[in-house]
Design an enzyme around this catalytic site. Sequence first.
Site, PDB file in Angstrom:
ATOM      1  CG  ASP B  43      -1.746   1.149   1.437  1.00 35.45           C
ATOM      2  OD1 ASP B  43      -2.616   1.351   0.584  1.00 35.45           O
ATOM      3  OD2 ASP B  43      -1.554   1.893   2.416  1.00 35.45           O
ATOM      4  CD  GLU B 115      -3.476  -2.068  -1.312  1.00 37.74           C
ATOM      5  OE1 GLU B 115      -3.470  -0.835  -1.276  1.00 37.74           O
ATOM      6  OE2 GLU B 115      -4.084  -2.764  -0.466  1.00 37.74           O
TER       7      GLU B 115
END
Lengths: 224, 224
Positions: B43, B115
């Site tokens: 992220d 992610e």
Amino acid sequence: MHLKNFQQSLGYSFKNTQLLKEALTHKSTKKEMHNERLEFLGDAVLDLIIGEFLYKKFPHSPEGELSKMRASIVNEKAFATLAKYLKIGEYLYISSAEEQNNGREKDSILSNAFEAIMGAIYLENGLESVQKLVLNLLDKVYTISDFKNLFYDHKTNLQELTQAIFGVIPEYIVLDSKGPDHNKEFLVGVFIQEKEYAKASGKSKKEAQQNCAKIALEVLRGQQ
Amino acid sequence: MHLKNFQQSLGYSFKNTQLLKEALTHKSTKKEMHNERLEFLGDAVLDLIIGEFLYKKFPHSPEGELSKMRASIVNEKAFATLAKYLKIGEYLYISSAEEQNNGREKDSILSNAFEAIMGAIYLENGLESVQKLVLNLLDKVYTISDFKNLFYDHKTNLQELTQAIFGVIPEYIVLDSKGPDHNKEFLVGVFIQEKEYAKASGKSKKEAQQNCAKIALEVLRGQQ
């Protein structure tokens, strides 16, 4: 000359001084180039650097703990502390109105400038360069014990202490749990050589353990 | 064998297959190593990569615009789209309960796995490796025009269109501004060859210009 001193204490010499000036320029100056764009970049750079640091330092911490720990380092107050250590306030370009308003000491302005400077170094010299600088800076500004408190990692602290005092590690036992699955509460006790030192509850076992460890640390430190 | 196909379509071969497996493991499996920690890292990696891309692509966009543009790319829906393009769903390790619950098609699960995979590549091969892969992927998944809509950059779109049609660029004129300094509103008109094509307001001149450009684009496209 002026900025040379700053770069010395920062431990980084800018190839492009213009970039450093931009990072030190608060938007109150109404100059076209102020530090908000660099702050945008620096913010993401710091999130990654601190995130990676914690990811590697705490290989058993779940994502939620890592996020909480990061939030305790990546925030306005903590960055303003680093900015003050670097005396960034003295070097800022701000409007005279902001100057009279104690702008050079405002956490928000200092924290933003710190992020912008990190963004500028990233642009000029890449991630590793900022990484070294930031981790080094954190290490200097926070003493080891501050640093641990910053991470709220009471369990590690307690373990180190009990190993030093008793030669054993503490044991955590779930004493009770209640509530529906999505809103459980756990009661955990921490035992050292089979003696209970503290009891505490939390929304997860880990949280309850951390809360236990915090109390047990206080008890043990009171006894020392 | 199975994962080889995935790595081929991903365009990256893991040195440590265990890391890829971790990135593909949903927490529903109750395995000790699931992908939430890697997702935490990925992220931050993606935030920086997209942030830097926009910072460089739009050298005149203020921080607020960059943030909005990033939010339109860095979100569950957009990452799930990339994950579907890579067929990540087929390779996920999920519990049978989640399987029956259409977990392989859930945006949240796909986005998290995407992610996590980016976090894993970052750990293994550094930022540049992820950077190339992600920018390349965005380029493939979104056609040029999608990509532009994604950025909400109506001004650039309008300019390209007016150059094609009229051989000139549009002119933006502030027609009015009202309200106190901290809450101003601007009314801007867009003129092409001295003819007004649209009027719109916004909280900054740039915002008003973008709103103008959006309307003018609709007008011009309607005429084509």
